[in-house]
Design a protein around this motif. Structure first.
Motif, mmCIF file in Angstrom:
data_model
loop_
_atom_site.group_PDB
_atom_site.id
_atom_site.type_symbol
_atom_site.label_atom_id
_atom_site.label_comp_id
_atom_site.label_asym_id
_atom_site.label_seq_id
_atom_site.Cartn_x
_atom_site.Cartn_y
_atom_site.Cartn_z
ATOM 1 N N PRO A 1 -0.185 11.854 5.406
ATOM 2 C CA PRO A 1 -0.332 11.810 3.945
ATOM 3 C C PRO A 1 -0.210 10.374 3.446
ATOM 4 O O PRO A 1 0.377 9.527 4.105
ATOM 5 C CB PRO A 1 0.842 12.663 3.450
ATOM 6 N N ASN A 2 -0.789 10.109 2.278
ATOM 7 C CA ASN A 2 -0.669 8.781 1.688
ATOM 8 C C ASN A 2 0.806 8.475 1.419
ATOM 9 O O ASN A 2 1.552 9.342 0.994
ATOM 10 C CB ASN A 2 -1.427 8.729 0.354
ATOM 11 N N GLY A 3 1.189 7.268 1.673
ATOM 12 C CA GLY A 3 2.583 6.902 1.431
ATOM 13 C C GLY A 3 3.026 5.809 2.369
ATOM 14 O O GLY A 3 2.240 5.272 3.156
ATOM 15 N N PRO A 4 4.321 5.437 2.316
ATOM 16 C CA PRO A 4 4.798 4.287 3.094
ATOM 17 C C PRO A 4 4.702 4.485 4.603
ATOM 18 O O PRO A 4 4.445 3.527 5.334
ATOM 19 C CB PRO A 4 6.256 4.147 2.634
ATOM 20 N N GLU A 5 4.892 5.730 5.102
ATOM 21 C CA GLU A 5 4.799 5.965 6.555
ATOM 22 C C GLU A 5 3.377 5.776 7.063
ATOM 23 O O GLU A 5 3.162 5.318 8.186
ATOM 24 C CB GLU A 5 5.320 7.364 6.915
ATOM 25 N N MET A 6 2.381 6.132 6.226
ATOM 26 C CA MET A 6 0.991 5.879 6.622
ATOM 27 C C MET A 6 0.750 4.377 6.732
ATOM 28 O O MET A 6 0.105 3.902 7.670
ATOM 29 C CB MET A 6 0.037 6.513 5.602
ATOM 30 N N THR B 1 2.311 4.768 -3.143
ATOM 31 C CA THR B 1 2.457 6.051 -3.834
ATOM 32 C C THR B 1 1.875 7.164 -2.955
ATOM 33 O O THR B 1 1.185 6.882 -1.978
ATOM 34 C CB THR B 1 1.695 6.030 -5.170
ATOM 35 N N PRO B 2 2.090 8.435 -3.337
ATOM 36 C CA PRO B 2 1.500 9.529 -2.556
ATOM 37 C C PRO B 2 -0.013 9.658 -2.755
ATOM 38 O O PRO B 2 -0.630 10.564 -2.203
ATOM 39 C CB PRO B 2 2.213 10.781 -3.093
ATOM 40 N N GLY B 3 -0.604 8.772 -3.533
ATOM 41 C CA GLY B 3 -2.035 8.847 -3.822
ATOM 42 C C GLY B 3 -2.248 8.687 -5.313
ATOM 43 O O GLY B 3 -1.300 8.688 -6.100
ATOM 44 N N PHE B 4 -3.495 8.566 -5.733
ATOM 45 C CA PHE B 4 -3.749 8.315 -7.150
ATOM 46 C C PHE B 4 -3.433 9.548 -7.998
ATOM 47 O O PHE B 4 -3.852 10.654 -7.690
ATOM 48 C CB PHE B 4 -5.195 7.886 -7.385
ATOM 49 N N ASN B 5 -2.695 9.312 -9.077
ATOM 50 C CA ASN B 5 -2.381 10.363 -10.035
ATOM 51 C C ASN B 5 -2.245 9.693 -11.404
ATOM 52 O O ASN B 5 -1.266 8.996 -11.664
ATOM 53 C CB ASN B 5 -1.077 11.077 -9.640
ATOM 54 N N ALA B 6 -3.254 9.902 -12.256
ATOM 55 C CA ALA B 6 -3.260 9.244 -13.573
ATOM 56 C C ALA B 6 -2.040 9.638 -14.398
ATOM 57 O O ALA B 6 -1.544 8.844 -15.200
ATOM 58 C CB ALA B 6 -4.544 9.591 -14.325
ATOM 59 N N LEU B 7 -1.543 10.867 -14.197
ATOM 60 C CA LEU B 7 -0.391 11.343 -14.974
ATOM 61 C C LEU B 7 0.896 10.634 -14.571
ATOM 62 O O LEU B 7 1.829 10.524 -15.366
ATOM 63 C CB LEU B 7 -0.214 12.858 -14.800
ATOM 64 N N LYS B 8 0.972 10.160 -13.315
ATOM 65 C CA LYS B 8 2.190 9.516 -12.832
ATOM 66 C C LYS B 8 2.096 7.989 -12.810
ATOM 67 O O LYS B 8 3.091 7.311 -12.577
ATOM 68 C CB LYS B 8 2.521 10.012 -11.414
ATOM 69 N N LEU C 1 1.099 -2.360 -6.337
ATOM 70 C CA LEU C 1 1.278 -0.908 -6.458
ATOM 71 C C LEU C 1 0.041 -0.263 -5.843
ATOM 72 O O LEU C 1 -1.065 -0.404 -6.380
ATOM 73 C CB LEU C 1 1.419 -0.515 -7.931
ATOM 74 N N ASN C 2 0.199 0.394 -4.694
ATOM 75 C CA ASN C 2 -0.965 0.983 -4.035
ATOM 76 C C ASN C 2 -1.206 2.414 -4.488
ATOM 77 O O ASN C 2 -0.361 3.287 -4.321
ATOM 78 C CB ASN C 2 -0.824 0.976 -2.515
ATOM 79 N N ILE C 3 -2.414 2.630 -5.042
ATOM 80 C CA ILE C 3 -2.846 3.978 -5.423
ATOM 81 C C ILE C 3 -4.094 4.385 -4.641
ATOM 82 O O ILE C 3 -4.596 5.495 -4.798
ATOM 83 C CB ILE C 3 -3.128 4.055 -6.947
ATOM 84 N N MET C 4 -4.581 3.488 -3.771
ATOM 85 C CA MET C 4 -5.768 3.777 -2.967
ATOM 86 C C MET C 4 -5.401 4.645 -1.764
ATOM 87 O O MET C 4 -4.296 4.523 -1.220
ATOM 88 C CB MET C 4 -6.389 2.469 -2.454
ATOM 89 N N PRO C 5 -6.339 5.515 -1.311
ATOM 90 C CA PRO C 5 -6.077 6.256 -0.075
ATOM 91 C C PRO C 5 -5.982 5.301 1.108
ATOM 92 O O PRO C 5 -6.752 4.346 1.206
ATOM 93 C CB PRO C 5 -7.285 7.192 0.056
#
Length: 509
Positions: A61-66, A232-239, A204-208
């Protein structure tokens, strides 16, 4: 400019105790911690019989471990990140095409990749995040005991392949693009140089992170500069704005559709924007409508740097420079890494201002597609790589792209760039998003069509939009069909997709 030829040398740049990899709501991993993790990861892979040149597919999943898995596994093997949203048939194709030596997948993650790997006899290695440690820290745990001696243990060299990705394959079978350490490190430094990144910068990374844009521009460029990337866990306009407030990034990079979604929520978050420390916004991987660039700069009060990238160039090829140097809307800037030229079909380089195919050569460009002599013969001319994009270079070296050659609409012999029509329609106050595309026509071969998303609360008829376009465009460029949608179909990385859109919208009859 180049302080490293390999990923392991690149991650030596950061100061021991400075943040390297972070995540919202979690303590982060330092540069020293990342270097320790790289040494442990390469040793763990070697103990499992995996070494330099062995391909390790990553389904995470998208995030720091990836991010840390990509960086640390690349130090001693070849990474092959795959979109975790793929279906079984897609994993079947990619895992076999890559000839993967192992699959690394997050512990507890349900994915058809597991069954596909098991059926193909590909060892499965679970990535176990350290729940109590900093973001990005992990251990590797094989599903079944593995052992052996790799053909080459230890850290990879400059000419070893660090990363393999497939082309998008919209009109043909996806091709394997091998990127060597010398390619990806060069591109990371080019991006850092363009944006003047330093130790104090936080992206701030929002890219896959299965895509070249996120991997190189957000992650590697930040690390090469000794800075940090918060994943981040991926792009989310709300967050987005809550992350923005918490992380206080100095920059972020995204595709145009993400910028548009962020603008849609910017009005109610003006206080957060004003109290931030943003220094710049970067846009790449698709053409940024001039209207969106102007609105971003007005709202965020920072320069928007449009860059031009593609997988075969380890991402960045050209970029607008930072102020006080000039940057232009609708222009991807000056060469920012490789050498850039404009070539005709016969392979002749063209003078300034003449329209032709954009070609590149340089340290960050792939040496060629894997096992595909036919594709390489078409892609390389006199040592230049043909990008498949059409454009012009002016006297000052600024590059303007008119479109993908395969997306140029041929209406009965009259050729037009869909980007030109996009730009005109985007000027209508009711229009929020537009993508112009070709639809089949029985006599002309192709006709001009456009898919449009209207701004919230706005209304306009097809006739009114066509009349608006007709005042600005030659008759043959005016869309004969305009489809109104609540959302335009996008690819896995958020890019709008022209090719195949007529079919998806039922306009091929």
């Amino acid at each position: 400019m180049y302080r490293a030829d390999t990923v392991v040398q690149l991650i030596e740049q950061g100061r021991e105790g400075d943040l390297a990899i972070g995540a919202p709501g979690r303590p982060g991993l330092t540069h020293g911690g990342l270097r320790d993790l790289a040494r442990r990861t390469v040793a763990a892979l070697n103990a499992l019989g995996i070494g330099c040149g062995d391909r390790v597919a990553l389904v995470l999943p998208n995030g720091p471990e990836m991010a840390t898995a990509f960086v640390t596994i690349a130090c001693g093997a070849t990474t092959a990140p795959l979109n975790p949203a793929y279906r079984a048939e897609e994993f079947e194709f990619y895992l076999s095409d890559l000839n993967a030596r192992a699959l690394v997948i997050q512990e507890g993650m349900e994915s058809p990749a597991r069954a596909v790997a098991a059926a193909r006899g590909i060892p499965i290695i679970e990535l176990v995040p350290d729940a109590k440690g900093p973001a990005g820290l992990f251990t590797l745990k094989p599903e079944r005991p593995l052992s052996g001696s790799p053909a080459r243990a230890g850290f990879a060299g400059a000419e070893d392949v660090a990363l393999v990705l497939h082309t998008s394959g919209t009109t043909s079978r996806p091709k394997i693009v091998p990127l060597r350490h010398v390619n990806v490190t060069a591109s990371a430094y080019h991006i850092g140089h363009t944006l003047e990144l330093g130790h104090e910068d936080v992206c701030l990374n929002i890219m896959p992170l299965f895509h070249i844009h996120g991997l190189i521009a957000a992650v590697l460029a930040s690390l090469a500069a000794g800075g940090a990337v918060v994943c981040t866990p991926g792009f989310n306009a709300l967050k987005f704005f809550s992350w923005f407030e918490e992380i206080r990034p100095s920059w972020y990079t995204a595709v145009p559709t993400m910028h548009q979604a962020i603008l849609g929520r910017a009005g109610r978050n003006s206080g957060i924007i004003q109290s931030g420390r943003l220094r710049l916004i970067r846009s790449s991987s698709a053409s940024l409508p001039p209207q969106v660039m102007e609105e971003l700069e007005r709202v965020f009060q920072v320069p928007v740097i449009e860059s031009y990238g593609m997988t075969e160039a380890s991402h960045q090829m050209a970029s607008n420079p930072l102020p006080p140097r000039l940057r232009y809307t609708g222009c991807v800037g000056i060469a920012a890494g490789p050498e850039i030229g404009i070539m005709d079909e016969a392979g002749n380089l063209l003078p300034a201002g003449v329209l032709g195919e954009i070609v590149i050569r340089g340290r960050n460009v792939t040496a060629g597609y894997e096992n595909n002599p036919e594709a390489n013969a078409k892609a390389f001319t006199h040592g230049w790589f043909r990008t498949g994009d059409q454009g012009t270079l002016d006297e000052a070296g600024y590059l303007r792209i008119t479109g993908r050659l395969k997306e140029i609409i041929n209406r009965g012999g009259e050729k037009l760039s869909p980007l030109e029509v996009d730009t005109v329609l985007m000027d209508h106050p009711a229009v929020q998003q537009v993508v112009t595309f070709a639809m089949p026509h029985p006599k002309l071969g192709e006709e001009v069509a456009a898919a449009v998303v209207l701004r919230e609360g706005a209304s306009v008829t097809e006739r009114e939009l066509r009349d608006f376009a007709a005042r600005r465009l030659a008759d043959f460029k005016v869309p004969r069909k305009i489809v109104f949608l609540t959302e335009i179909p996008k690819g896995a990385t958020g890019k709008l997709q022209r090719i195949g859109l007529a079919e998806r919208l039922g306009l091929t009859a």
